[in-house]
Design an enzyme around this catalytic site. Sequence first.
Site, PDB file in Angstrom:
ATOM      1  N   ILE A 356      15.341  -6.981  -5.317  1.00 49.58           N
ATOM      2  CA  ILE A 356      14.142  -7.264  -5.660  1.00 49.58           C
ATOM      3  C   ILE A 356      14.620  -7.808  -7.090  1.00 49.58           C
ATOM      4  O   ILE A 356      14.488  -8.681  -7.947  1.00 49.58           O
ATOM      5  CB  ILE A 356      12.515  -6.939  -5.599  1.00 49.58           C
ATOM      6  CG1 ILE A 356      11.801  -7.294  -4.114  1.00 49.58           C
ATOM      7  CG2 ILE A 356      11.995  -7.546  -6.011  1.00 49.58           C
ATOM      8  CD1 ILE A 356      11.193  -6.124  -3.681  1.00 49.58           C
ATOM      9  N   GLU A 357      14.908  -7.034  -7.880  1.00 45.28           N
ATOM     10  CA  GLU A 357      15.411  -7.166  -9.291  1.00 45.28           C
ATOM     11  C   GLU A 357      16.561  -7.501  -9.745  1.00 45.28           C
ATOM     12  O   GLU A 357      16.556  -8.147 -10.394  1.00 45.28           O
ATOM     13  CB  GLU A 357      15.615  -5.343  -9.854  1.00 45.28           C
ATOM     14  CG  GLU A 357      16.430  -5.061  -9.966  1.00 45.28           C
ATOM     15  CD  GLU A 357      16.492  -3.808  -8.365  1.00 45.28           C
ATOM     16  OE1 GLU A 357      17.978  -2.724  -8.706  1.00 45.28           O
ATOM     17  OE2 GLU A 357      15.859  -4.264  -7.327  1.00 45.28           O
ATOM     18  N   ASP A 367       5.916  -4.962  -7.991  1.00 49.25           N
ATOM     19  CA  ASP A 367       6.073  -4.023  -7.966  1.00 49.25           C
ATOM     20  C   ASP A 367       5.065  -2.613  -7.322  1.00 49.25           C
ATOM     21  O   ASP A 367       3.556  -3.206  -6.756  1.00 49.25           O
ATOM     22  CB  ASP A 367       6.147  -3.317  -9.809  1.00 49.25           C
ATOM     23  CG  ASP A 367       5.155  -1.977  -9.887  1.00 49.25           C
ATOM     24  OD1 ASP A 367       5.501  -0.703  -9.264  1.00 49.25           O
ATOM     25  OD2 ASP A 367       4.848  -1.468 -10.738  1.00 49.25           O
ATOM     26  N   ASN A 370       1.971   2.051  -8.206  1.00 46.55           N
ATOM     27  CA  ASN A 370       0.512   2.974  -7.829  1.00 46.55           C
ATOM     28  C   ASN A 370      -0.423   2.761  -8.688  1.00 46.55           C
ATOM     29  O   ASN A 370      -0.482   2.108  -9.072  1.00 46.55           O
ATOM     30  CB  ASN A 370       1.294   4.700  -7.754  1.00 46.55           C
ATOM     31  CG  ASN A 370       0.024   6.231  -7.755  1.00 46.55           C
ATOM     32  OD1 ASN A 370      -0.897   5.554  -8.309  1.00 46.55           O
ATOM     33  ND2 ASN A 370       0.482   7.050  -7.141  1.00 46.55           N
ATOM     34  N   GLN A 384      10.179   3.196  -4.853  1.00 47.93           N
ATOM     35  CA  GLN A 384      11.029   1.596  -5.542  1.00 47.93           C
ATOM     36  C   GLN A 384       9.791   1.560  -6.975  1.00 47.93           C
ATOM     37  O   GLN A 384      10.302   1.079  -7.414  1.00 47.93           O
ATOM     38  CB  GLN A 384      10.062   0.390  -4.959  1.00 47.93           C
ATOM     39  CG  GLN A 384      10.516  -0.735  -5.207  1.00 47.93           C
ATOM     40  CD  GLN A 384       9.200  -1.783  -5.438  1.00 47.93           C
ATOM     41  OE1 GLN A 384       7.799  -0.723  -6.474  1.00 47.93           O
ATOM     42  NE2 GLN A 384       9.480  -2.908  -6.062  1.00 47.93           N
ATOM     43  N   GLU A 385       8.691   1.646  -7.380  1.00 46.62           N
ATOM     44  CA  GLU A 385       8.017   2.071  -8.392  1.00 46.62           C
ATOM     45  C   GLU A 385       9.018   2.489  -9.181  1.00 46.62           C
ATOM     46  O   GLU A 385       8.572   1.927 -11.029  1.00 46.62           O
ATOM     47  CB  GLU A 385       6.608   1.974  -8.479  1.00 46.62           C
ATOM     48  CG  GLU A 385       6.138   2.233  -9.721  1.00 46.62           C
ATOM     49  CD  GLU A 385       4.713   2.166 -10.211  1.00 46.62           C
ATOM     50  OE1 GLU A 385       3.911   1.453 -10.744  1.00 46.62           O
ATOM     51  OE2 GLU A 385       3.859   2.867  -9.360  1.00 46.62           O
ATOM     52  N   GLU A 386       9.305   3.873  -9.499  1.00 49.09           N
ATOM     53  CA  GLU A 386       9.480   4.715 -10.417  1.00 49.09           C
ATOM     54  C   GLU A 386      10.466   4.099 -10.491  1.00 49.09           C
ATOM     55  O   GLU A 386      11.973   4.283 -11.937  1.00 49.09           O
ATOM     56  CB  GLU A 386      10.148   6.640  -9.359  1.00 49.09           C
ATOM     57  CG  GLU A 386       8.117   6.398  -9.394  1.00 49.09           C
ATOM     58  CD  GLU A 386       7.584   6.679  -8.219  1.00 49.09           C
ATOM     59  OE1 GLU A 386       6.664   7.335  -8.416  1.00 49.09           O
ATOM     60  OE2 GLU A 386       8.450   5.883  -7.837  1.00 49.09           O
ATOM     61  N   GLY A 499       3.082  -1.157  -0.193  1.00 50.33           N
ATOM     62  CA  GLY A 499       2.214   0.001   1.010  1.00 50.33           C
ATOM     63  C   GLY A 499       2.478   0.530   1.989  1.00 50.33           C
ATOM     64  O   GLY A 499       2.071   0.719   2.582  1.00 50.33           O
ATOM     65  N   CYS A 500       3.904   0.027   2.561  1.00 44.68           N
ATOM     66  CA  CYS A 500       4.508   1.021   3.550  1.00 44.68           C
ATOM     67  C   CYS A 500       5.013   2.525   3.530  1.00 44.68           C
ATOM     68  O   CYS A 500       5.057   2.336   2.025  1.00 44.68           O
ATOM     69  CB  CYS A 500       4.988  -0.499   4.284  1.00 44.68           C
ATOM     70  SG  CYS A 500       4.871  -1.517   5.219  1.00 44.68           S
ATOM     71  N   GLY A 501       6.127   2.956   4.514  1.00 42.14           N
ATOM     72  CA  GLY A 501       6.754   4.231   3.935  1.00 42.14           C
ATOM     73  C   GLY A 501       5.589   5.472   3.845  1.00 42.14           C
ATOM     74  O   GLY A 501       4.578   5.628   4.632  1.00 42.14           O
ATOM     75  N   ALA A 502       5.457   5.635   2.845  1.00 43.91           N
ATOM     76  CA  ALA A 502       4.065   6.751   2.157  1.00 43.91           C
ATOM     77  C   ALA A 502       3.356   6.581   2.453  1.00 43.91           C
ATOM     78  O   ALA A 502       2.419   7.424   3.215  1.00 43.91           O
ATOM     79  CB  ALA A 502       5.320   7.661   1.248  1.00 43.91           C
TER      80      ALA A 502
END
Length: 589
Positions: A356-357, A367, A370, A384-386, A499-502
């Site tokens: 993406i980036e 992003d 959270n 991803q966000e971190e 919003g997938c994964g964890a």
Amino acid sequence: MKSQKHNDSSQMKEALQHDTQQNPQKEKEKHEKEQHSNDSTNQDSFLPSSSRICSAENVKDGQAECQQKERTSSCCQLKDMRRLQHGDMKLGPLRFDKRHTVLIDVDTFNSQRKILTQKGRDLWHSDFVKMPCSQASMASSLQKDSLIIQEKVAHQKSRWDVISKKLKSLASKKTASVKDVEEAIIKYNPKYKDQWSFDALHTLDQITPHTENYYKTLFPKIAALALKLPSFVNKAIPLLRKGQSAAITMSQVQISCLLANAFFCTFPHRNTSSPNAEYSGYPSINFNSLFGNWSRRKIEKLRAIMHYFKEVTDESTRPKGLVTFERECLSYTDMPTWESCKANLSKLHITSEGQIELEGKGMLQVDFANSLIGGGVLGSGLLQEEILFVINPELIVARLFTEKLEDNECLIITGSQQFSYYSGFGDSFEWAGPYEDQSQRDEWARRKTKILAIDAMNFRHSVDQYRMRHITRELNKAYCGFKGYDGHENPDIATGKWGCGAFNGDPQLKALIQLMAAAKAKRGLAFFTFGDENLKQRLQRIYELMFAEGITVGTLYKLLRDFSPAKHCDSHVDLFDFIEKNRNSKSHL
């Protein structure tokens, strides 16, 4: 473009691996514990991949120009996505108003293109950031002969006096050790003397080969930068509070000064996350949590952070632009009636490769946030966000003033600069060297980069996400971010398995939700599946069917409404199969 080769030495890698291998079970348990902590955020990261894009075919003015490549497709090529670079949006002069705070002198900027600090006054108030250099920030004496720490008003003195004395001592040195940094921080945070650990920072220093270790000469420079806070930031910084649309524009130099203070843990009232704490609804900002409880993840994060400070403390590489942080609140009257939405599906590019980036540069980059901005960036989180915040450290300053996002809110950051390459994610994440951001700047001297923070729901039970109230919540959250608020023609959207994964999101459902929100917002969507070839092919097929038949957002919403009870009756039913079989049902027309 592949990530730059890691310039790490084998000596450092061996040291890290040796420490991990000494107690692999402990390391595993630590990561598992942190995975489920409050620092955890959405899992689907920027997976390491080649940047060679698989191209679908063209869409022009909403009509498919079919070409033959593997098979005919109504999807579009990545090059056809609208980016900020494609057109110069006429922003007009930089201006401030009731909802837009500007921390630089607007008149000087507009007339001379110079960035000077906006004069103002400090406000020690619940609606503003409480600054380390505020006259109201006091250092209390501790009564050593008591189990209870008592404030002695008669012996109180300015906390900034204590801070500046220690930082001046550091800044006056040619070199400073990690121990010097630790002693300075504890001097004005004495309450945490036996609670805070600095072993991650010590480990970074110890395992870095002498020829690569510039940290001892950098610490004094960071201290000198932190000391400039009273002159760099005169105007009170408002908190971006829930329920209020507001924006803050500041210079990259001001951001670096604020982050230097976060590095030295100077921000008052920000060291506890207890429910009754003053800033319990805000993310942490002081770096103490990054310095302790070492792990390989933290070592790699610190290498990226230290590189950022190296760049911003060097006159030749110091950034000279502006960044805007904008909290948007979607009013309930602006929320679409999804069932009756007549919008047709927007153009779509789907790829299982790329990031993406990088490939999404110039688009609105999502992003997978959270609700507390930045997630576990100052802990051990590395999803991803971190990762986004680590390679763009200017984003971290948003944690200083952004309250937890509500269901109808988002945060948009315009102008942040990327400073690092990386590879991997989670335990495999590595800092991969300096990145030279070549993004153009807009009229307000901001990098032509827009990052959208939207937080998805976290589903303990996966089946709950198919309830219509939850689907509607996610639609409104995505639309809140995709909508566009400045009246200009907006770039298309670069996103993926949000919003997938964890958070247990269904990639099929999340893809359709984002496609629907983008259609309502009249923006194209570039969807990165992060190596998931099966999702790429299936999403492309279902999109082609819906696009060819002119299925609207409202029709698709009705299909999801019918799918909800079917999924609750049979957890194995597949969403794309259901849509393909039921798309022509009269109840959806």
